[in-house]
Design a protein around this motif. Structure first.
Motif, PDB file in Angstrom:
ATOM      1  N   SER A  73      -9.843  15.176 -29.951  1.00 50.87           N
ATOM      2  CA  SER A  73     -10.814  15.040 -28.864  1.00 50.87           C
ATOM      3  C   SER A  73     -12.233  15.118 -29.404  1.00 50.87           C
ATOM      4  O   SER A  73     -12.563  16.025 -30.177  1.00 50.87           O
ATOM      5  CB  SER A  73     -10.597  16.138 -27.821  1.00 50.87           C
ATOM      6  OG  SER A  73      -9.301  16.062 -27.272  1.00 50.87           O
ATOM      7  N   PHE A  74     -13.084  14.179 -28.986  1.00 50.00           N
ATOM      8  CA  PHE A  74     -14.449  14.131 -29.510  1.00 50.00           C
ATOM      9  C   PHE A  74     -15.315  13.274 -28.600  1.00 50.00           C
ATOM     10  O   PHE A  74     -14.825  12.534 -27.743  1.00 50.00           O
ATOM     11  CB  PHE A  74     -14.470  13.539 -30.922  1.00 50.00           C
ATOM     12  CG  PHE A  74     -13.979  12.108 -30.989  1.00 50.00           C
ATOM     13  CD1 PHE A  74     -14.827  11.041 -30.704  1.00 50.00           C
ATOM     14  CD2 PHE A  74     -12.666  11.828 -31.317  1.00 50.00           C
ATOM     15  CE1 PHE A  74     -14.376   9.727 -30.749  1.00 50.00           C
ATOM     16  CE2 PHE A  74     -12.202  10.518 -31.361  1.00 50.00           C
ATOM     17  CZ  PHE A  74     -13.055   9.475 -31.074  1.00 50.00           C
ATOM     18  N   VAL A  75     -16.606  13.364 -28.813  1.00 53.36           N
ATOM     19  CA  VAL A  75     -17.570  12.397 -28.288  1.00 53.36           C
ATOM     20  C   VAL A  75     -18.464  11.985 -29.447  1.00 53.36           C
ATOM     21  O   VAL A  75     -19.097  12.831 -30.089  1.00 53.36           O
ATOM     22  CB  VAL A  75     -18.413  12.978 -27.141  1.00 53.36           C
ATOM     23  CG1 VAL A  75     -19.573  12.040 -26.813  1.00 53.36           C
ATOM     24  CG2 VAL A  75     -17.561  13.200 -25.909  1.00 53.36           C
ATOM     25  N   LYS A  76     -18.477  10.694 -29.734  1.00 55.71           N
ATOM     26  CA  LYS A  76     -19.358  10.150 -30.754  1.00 55.71           C
ATOM     27  C   LYS A  76     -20.622   9.645 -30.076  1.00 55.71           C
ATOM     28  O   LYS A  76     -20.564   8.895 -29.107  1.00 55.71           O
ATOM     29  CB  LYS A  76     -18.676   8.997 -31.499  1.00 55.71           C
ATOM     30  CG  LYS A  76     -19.580   8.340 -32.539  1.00 55.71           C
ATOM     31  CD  LYS A  76     -18.922   7.108 -33.148  1.00 55.71           C
ATOM     32  CE  LYS A  76     -19.872   6.400 -34.097  1.00 55.71           C
ATOM     33  NZ  LYS A  76     -19.310   5.128 -34.624  1.00 55.71           N
ATOM     34  N   LEU A  77     -21.787  10.067 -30.588  1.00 58.26           N
ATOM     35  CA  LEU A  77     -23.068   9.632 -30.048  1.00 58.26           C
ATOM     36  C   LEU A  77     -23.673   8.571 -30.955  1.00 58.26           C
ATOM     37  O   LEU A  77     -23.800   8.774 -32.167  1.00 58.26           O
ATOM     38  CB  LEU A  77     -24.025  10.823 -29.936  1.00 58.26           C
ATOM     39  CG  LEU A  77     -23.621  11.916 -28.941  1.00 58.26           C
ATOM     40  CD1 LEU A  77     -24.580  13.092 -29.048  1.00 58.26           C
ATOM     41  CD2 LEU A  77     -23.593  11.383 -27.524  1.00 58.26           C
ATOM     42  N   ASN A  78     -24.020   7.434 -30.361  1.00 56.51           N
ATOM     43  CA  ASN A  78     -24.579   6.312 -31.123  1.00 56.51           C
ATOM     44  C   ASN A  78     -26.099   6.448 -31.161  1.00 56.51           C
ATOM     45  O   ASN A  78     -26.822   5.794 -30.420  1.00 56.51           O
ATOM     46  CB  ASN A  78     -24.162   4.992 -30.481  1.00 56.51           C
ATOM     47  CG  ASN A  78     -22.650   4.857 -30.411  1.00 56.51           C
ATOM     48  OD1 ASN A  78     -21.944   5.104 -31.388  1.00 56.51           O
ATOM     49  ND2 ASN A  78     -22.135   4.482 -29.243  1.00 56.51           N
ATOM     50  N   ALA A  79     -26.569   7.325 -32.038  1.00 54.40           N
ATOM     51  CA  ALA A  79     -27.988   7.666 -32.100  1.00 54.40           C
ATOM     52  C   ALA A  79     -28.834   6.477 -32.532  1.00 54.40           C
ATOM     53  O   ALA A  79     -28.353   5.536 -33.170  1.00 54.40           O
ATOM     54  CB  ALA A  79     -28.202   8.828 -33.068  1.00 54.40           C
ATOM     55  N   ALA A  80     -30.125   6.546 -32.197  1.00 53.30           N
ATOM     56  CA  ALA A  80     -31.073   5.527 -32.637  1.00 53.30           C
ATOM     57  C   ALA A  80     -31.226   5.596 -34.153  1.00 53.30           C
ATOM     58  O   ALA A  80     -31.101   6.655 -34.763  1.00 53.30           O
ATOM     59  CB  ALA A  80     -32.424   5.747 -31.959  1.00 53.30           C
ATOM     60  N   GLY A  81     -31.483   4.435 -34.770  1.00 55.76           N
ATOM     61  CA  GLY A  81     -31.699   4.401 -36.209  1.00 55.76           C
ATOM     62  C   GLY A  81     -32.944   5.181 -36.601  1.00 55.76           C
ATOM     63  O   GLY A  81     -33.923   5.239 -35.853  1.00 55.76           O
ATOM     64  N   PHE A  82     -32.898   5.814 -37.769  1.00 56.72           N
ATOM     65  CA  PHE A  82     -34.051   6.578 -38.236  1.00 56.72           C
ATOM     66  C   PHE A  82     -34.075   6.573 -39.759  1.00 56.72           C
ATOM     67  O   PHE A  82     -33.057   6.357 -40.426  1.00 56.72           O
ATOM     68  CB  PHE A  82     -34.011   8.012 -37.705  1.00 56.72           C
ATOM     69  CG  PHE A  82     -32.766   8.783 -38.088  1.00 56.72           C
ATOM     70  CD1 PHE A  82     -32.714   9.533 -39.263  1.00 56.72           C
ATOM     71  CD2 PHE A  82     -31.646   8.774 -37.261  1.00 56.72           C
ATOM     72  CE1 PHE A  82     -31.577  10.240 -39.605  1.00 56.72           C
ATOM     73  CE2 PHE A  82     -30.504   9.488 -37.597  1.00 56.72           C
ATOM     74  CZ  PHE A  82     -30.466  10.213 -38.778  1.00 56.72           C
ATOM     75  N   SER A  83     -35.256   6.805 -40.313  1.00 60.75           N
ATOM     76  CA  SER A  83     -35.407   6.975 -41.755  1.00 60.75           C
ATOM     77  C   SER A  83     -34.988   8.388 -42.131  1.00 60.75           C
ATOM     78  O   SER A  83     -34.786   9.242 -41.267  1.00 60.75           O
ATOM     79  CB  SER A  83     -36.864   6.732 -42.161  1.00 60.75           C
ATOM     80  OG  SER A  83     -37.285   5.433 -41.795  1.00 60.75           O
ATOM     81  N   ASP A  84     -34.841   8.647 -43.440  1.00 61.89           N
ATOM     82  CA  ASP A  84     -34.538  10.007 -43.869  1.00 61.89           C
ATOM     83  C   ASP A  84     -35.512  10.990 -43.220  1.00 61.89           C
ATOM     84  O   ASP A  84     -36.721  10.742 -43.166  1.00 61.89           O
ATOM     85  CB  ASP A  84     -34.653  10.118 -45.387  1.00 61.89           C
ATOM     86  CG  ASP A  84     -33.533   9.383 -46.123  1.00 61.89           C
ATOM     87  OD1 ASP A  84     -32.585   8.920 -45.455  1.00 61.89           O
ATOM     88  OD2 ASP A  84     -33.616   9.271 -47.362  1.00 61.89           O
ATOM     89  N   LEU A  85     -34.963  12.103 -42.743  1.00 59.55           N
ATOM     90  CA  LEU A  85     -35.764  13.055 -41.978  1.00 59.55           C
ATOM     91  C   LEU A  85     -36.315  14.161 -42.861  1.00 59.55           C
ATOM     92  O   LEU A  85     -35.601  14.725 -43.697  1.00 59.55           O
ATOM     93  CB  LEU A  85     -34.922  13.688 -40.871  1.00 59.55           C
ATOM     94  CG  LEU A  85     -34.362  12.753 -39.794  1.00 59.55           C
ATOM     95  CD1 LEU A  85     -33.462  13.539 -38.840  1.00 59.55           C
ATOM     96  CD2 LEU A  85     -35.481  12.069 -39.033  1.00 59.55           C
ATOM     97  N   THR A  86     -37.580  14.498 -42.642  1.00 62.82           N
ATOM     98  CA  THR A  86     -38.174  15.680 -43.260  1.00 62.82           C
ATOM     99  C   THR A  86     -38.468  16.752 -42.213  1.00 62.82           C
ATOM    100  O   THR A  86     -39.074  17.780 -42.527  1.00 62.82           O
ATOM    101  CB  THR A  86     -39.469  15.318 -44.001  1.00 62.82           C
ATOM    102  OG1 THR A  86     -40.369  14.675 -43.085  1.00 62.82           O
ATOM    103  CG2 THR A  86     -39.178  14.373 -45.165  1.00 62.82           C
ATOM    104  N   ALA A  87     -38.024  16.510 -40.985  1.00 65.79           N
ATOM    105  CA  ALA A  87     -38.151  17.494 -39.903  1.00 65.79           C
ATOM    106  C   ALA A  87     -37.244  17.052 -38.758  1.00 65.79           C
ATOM    107  O   ALA A  87     -36.955  15.864 -38.606  1.00 65.79           O
ATOM    108  CB  ALA A  87     -39.600  17.608 -39.418  1.00 65.79           C
ATOM    109  N   PHE A  88     -36.799  18.013 -37.969  1.00 61.84           N
ATOM    110  CA  PHE A  88     -36.035  17.683 -36.762  1.00 61.84           C
ATOM    111  C   PHE A  88     -36.000  18.887 -35.832  1.00 61.84           C
ATOM    112  O   PHE A  88     -36.245  20.030 -36.241  1.00 61.84           O
ATOM    113  CB  PHE A  88     -34.599  17.246 -37.090  1.00 61.84           C
ATOM    114  CG  PHE A  88     -33.726  18.329 -37.677  1.00 61.84           C
ATOM    115  CD1 PHE A  88     -33.166  19.319 -36.876  1.00 61.84           C
ATOM    116  CD2 PHE A  88     -33.458  18.340 -39.028  1.00 61.84           C
ATOM    117  CE1 PHE A  88     -32.375  20.310 -37.417  1.00 61.84           C
ATOM    118  CE2 PHE A  88     -32.660  19.328 -39.590  1.00 61.84           C
ATOM    119  CZ  PHE A  88     -32.112  20.323 -38.776  1.00 61.84           C
TER     120      PHE A  88
END
Length: 226
Positions: free
Chosen positions: A37-52
């Motif tokens: 059982s799961f939910v996969k989220l199709n997130a928006a594309g992004f560059s490598d993150l240096t913060a979140f």
């Protein structure tokens, strides 16, 4: 022929749900421990993150280790993982870097949780219901790599898979959002109060498409009904 028609109708409902444009004012309920059982989220594309900043609301009565948020990339199954431990500690995994926070034990009350990180100073902070933890240092100078997959309900031992029933989430989760920056304290306080219409620019609970699998129940939570 009648059983065949019934099966087709159920399949159509499933596909329609997985193609929906977000989960605004909805909760995802995981009723039992499973490895499917799961939910996969199709997130928006992004560059490598240096913060979140990752924020969500969740409740669980399980007294064991389980995952609240799983992001994996090739070569790093725990590229970004928010992990709830039996002893009430909340861990943030950034690859091989693990930072733990001793927080109130998870229970049946929905609570708002945020975790933020920034690379330049390695500052990591956890928030519960708008209250800030002490700040810790981890992942100094690092990045969170792009092109991975986001899952709820399971911890990924490989990208998009490798699920373990012992690590599965049981409970309710909603209002999951992720930004490519560290939110300000007043923003987190406002978001923690609920019914906040602006979602994250990487994951927006109200608009990010999703794909459920297994024994997952998606229901309107009516939390923001006037």
């Amino acid at each position: 022929m009648k059983p065949f028609v019934t099966i087709v109708l159920v399949l159509c409902i499933y596909v329609s749900e997985s193609d929906s444009a977000g989960l605004m004012q909805k909760s995802v309920i995981f009723p039992t421990k499973t490895a499917t059982s799961f939910v996969k989220l199709n997130a928006a594309g992004f560059s490598d993150l240096t913060a979140f900043t990752v924020c969500l609301r969740a409740a669980s009565e399980e007294n064991r280790n389980y995952t609240l948020f799983s992001y994996a990339v090739t070569g790093s199954n725990n590229e970004l993982l928010i992990w709830q431990k039996t002893n009430a500690q909340l861990d943030l995994y950034l690859g091989s870097v693990i930072t733990g926070f001793s927080l109130p034990k998870m229970d049946a009350w929905l609570r708002h949780i945020c975790v933020s990180w920034e690379s330049q100073n390695g500052e990591i902070t956890a928030w519960v219901n708008g209250r800030r933890s002490l700040r810790k240092i981890g992942g100094l100078g690092g990045v969170v790599k792009n092109s991975g997959q986001f899952f709820h309900g399971q911890e990924q031992d490989s990208v998009g898979g490798g699920f373990d029933i012992k690590q599965s989430f049981v409970g309710e989760i909603t209002d999951v959002n992720m930004w490519d920056r560290v939110l300000k304290p007043n923003e987190i306080e406002l978001i923690s109060q609920g019914c906040y219409s602006d979602g994250g620019n990487i994951i927006d609970w109200g608009s990010t498409t999703f794909a459920p699998g297994g024994n997952v129940i998606i229901k309107h939570n009516n939390d923001c009904t006037l």
